[in-house]
Design a protein around this motif. Sequence first.
Motif, PDB file in Angstrom:
ATOM      1  N   LEU A   1       0.823  -1.208   0.000  1.00 18.23           N
ATOM      2  CA  LEU A   1       0.000   0.000   0.000  1.00 18.23           C
ATOM      3  C   LEU A   1       0.858   1.261   0.000  1.00 18.23           C
ATOM      4  CD1 LEU A   1      -2.737  -1.019   2.604  1.00 18.23           C
ATOM      5  CD2 LEU A   1      -2.819  -1.209   0.112  1.00 18.23           C
ATOM      6  N   CYS A   2       2.062   1.155   0.537  1.00 21.37           N
ATOM      7  CA  CYS A   2       2.960   2.307   0.575  1.00 21.37           C
ATOM      8  C   CYS A   2       4.409   1.825   0.570  1.00 21.37           C
ATOM      9  CB  CYS A   2       2.692   3.191   1.797  1.00 21.37           C
ATOM     10  SG  CYS A   2       2.830   2.346   3.386  1.00 21.37           S
ATOM     11  N   ARG A   3       5.303   2.745   0.219  1.00 20.97           N
ATOM     12  CA  ARG A   3       6.732   2.418   0.184  1.00 20.97           C
ATOM     13  C   ARG A   3       7.513   3.574   0.794  1.00 20.97           C
ATOM     14  NH1 ARG A   3       7.927   2.315  -5.180  1.00 20.97           N
ATOM     15  NH2 ARG A   3       9.363   4.074  -5.247  1.00 20.97           N
ATOM     16  N   PHE A   4       8.565   3.230   1.523  1.00 22.31           N
ATOM     17  CA  PHE A   4       9.388   4.245   2.176  1.00 22.31           C
ATOM     18  C   PHE A   4      10.814   4.197   1.637  1.00 22.31           C
ATOM     19  CE2 PHE A   4       6.015   3.233   5.193  1.00 22.31           C
ATOM     20  CZ  PHE A   4       5.548   4.497   5.502  1.00 22.31           C
ATOM     21  N   GLU A   5      11.346   5.373   1.363  1.00 21.63           N
ATOM     22  CA  GLU A   5      12.740   5.502   0.955  1.00 21.63           C
ATOM     23  C   GLU A   5      13.428   6.420   1.963  1.00 21.63           C
ATOM     24  OE1 GLU A   5      12.980   6.863  -3.078  1.00 21.63           O
ATOM     25  OE2 GLU A   5      11.422   5.469  -3.779  1.00 21.63           O
ATOM     26  N   ILE A   6      14.307   5.856   2.768  1.00 21.19           N
ATOM     27  CA  ILE A   6      15.003   6.627   3.791  1.00 21.19           C
ATOM     28  C   ILE A   6      16.349   7.078   3.228  1.00 21.19           C
ATOM     29  CG2 ILE A   6      15.740   6.692   6.184  1.00 21.19           C
ATOM     30  CD1 ILE A   6      12.760   6.088   5.743  1.00 21.19           C
TER      31      ILE A   6
ATOM     32  N   CYS B   1      -1.449   7.974   5.958  1.00 19.29           N
ATOM     33  CA  CYS B   1      -1.633   6.550   5.658  1.00 19.29           C
ATOM     34  C   CYS B   1      -3.002   6.040   6.082  1.00 19.29           C
ATOM     35  CB  CYS B   1      -0.538   5.728   6.335  1.00 19.29           C
ATOM     36  SG  CYS B   1       1.058   5.797   5.486  1.00 19.29           S
ATOM     37  N   ARG B   2      -3.588   6.639   7.087  1.00 22.95           N
ATOM     38  CA  ARG B   2      -4.885   6.180   7.568  1.00 22.95           C
ATOM     39  C   ARG B   2      -5.980   6.334   6.515  1.00 22.95           C
ATOM     40  NH1 ARG B   2      -4.981   5.303  12.979  1.00 22.95           N
ATOM     41  NH2 ARG B   2      -7.185   5.797  13.237  1.00 22.95           N
ATOM     42  N   TYR B   3      -5.732   7.150   5.496  1.00 27.34           N
ATOM     43  CA  TYR B   3      -6.720   7.327   4.427  1.00 27.34           C
ATOM     44  C   TYR B   3      -6.481   6.388   3.242  1.00 27.34           C
ATOM     45  CZ  TYR B   3      -8.841  11.392   6.620  1.00 27.34           C
ATOM     46  OH  TYR B   3      -9.524  12.215   7.486  1.00 27.34           O
TER      47      TYR B   3
END
Length: 233
Positions: free
Chosen positions: A31-36, A150-152
Motif C-alpha cells: 500500500l505504501c513504500r518508504f525511501e530513507i 496513511c490512515r486514508y
Amino acid sequence: MKIFKIITLFPEFFESPLQTGLMGKAVEKGLCRFEIINLRQWGEGQYRQCDDYPYGGGSGMVLMPGPLFKAIELHKGDSTVIYPSPSGELLTQELVKKLFLYDSYCFICGQYEGIDQRVIDRFVDYEISVGDYILSGGEYATLTIIDALCRYIPGFMSNPQSLLEESFENYLLEYPHYTRPREIDGMAVPDILISGNHEKIRQWRLEKSIEKTKAVRPDLYRLYKAKKDEVEQ
C-alpha cells in the motif's frame, strides 16, 4: 501506492516505526513504500558536515543548503516536498485530506535551528507544524504526518468506518469508549451503551462529542457550530 521519501541525518530513527503495527502491514501489502535517505552522504569534508553556524549570530546550528540541494535534486522527482517546521501551517484533518491527493512525498527532517531558508524557497511545497510546541527534530513530526496520511489509504485500516468516527472529523472530538468488564471499582458502563438501541447510542455519542469539544476545544466547537448552522439554513 503512496511513496514516502524521507531525507534525514538519522535514518536509523525510522527503522522500527515503519516496520511495526499498521504501518508495517501496509508495507507488506504494497500500500505504501518508504525511501530513507541519509543526508550525511552529501556532507562536506572529512566528517561529512551538514550543519553550520547561522549568519547574523545566534545560538544553535542550521542545516546547510549544499547537502540538502543535492539530496533533494537527486531524489525529489515529482514528489510533493514537505518540511515539518514549528513555523509552518498548522496540521489539521482538513490539511491531511488535501495532502492525501498527492501520490508521492519527499520529507525534509530539520535539526537544531532548522534548515537554510534558501532550501525552503527553492523546493518546499508545504511547511507544516504539528502543533505549538518544539520537538527535538523533524523526524518526530514527519512520522506524525505520514501516519495521518496513511490512515486514508484504502486497506490501511481494518475498519474504514473508524475514520468517520474519529476526533476532528466534522470538527468534533471523539466520544468516550468502554469495553469489558461492565463494572470495575464501582465504575459502570453507561446503561445506554448496552441498551441495544442503536439510534439512542448514536445520539448519546454525538452529545458526548459535543460536550467534550465545547469544554476542551472551544475553537473546534465554534467551527462545528458554524458548519451546523450553515447546513440548517
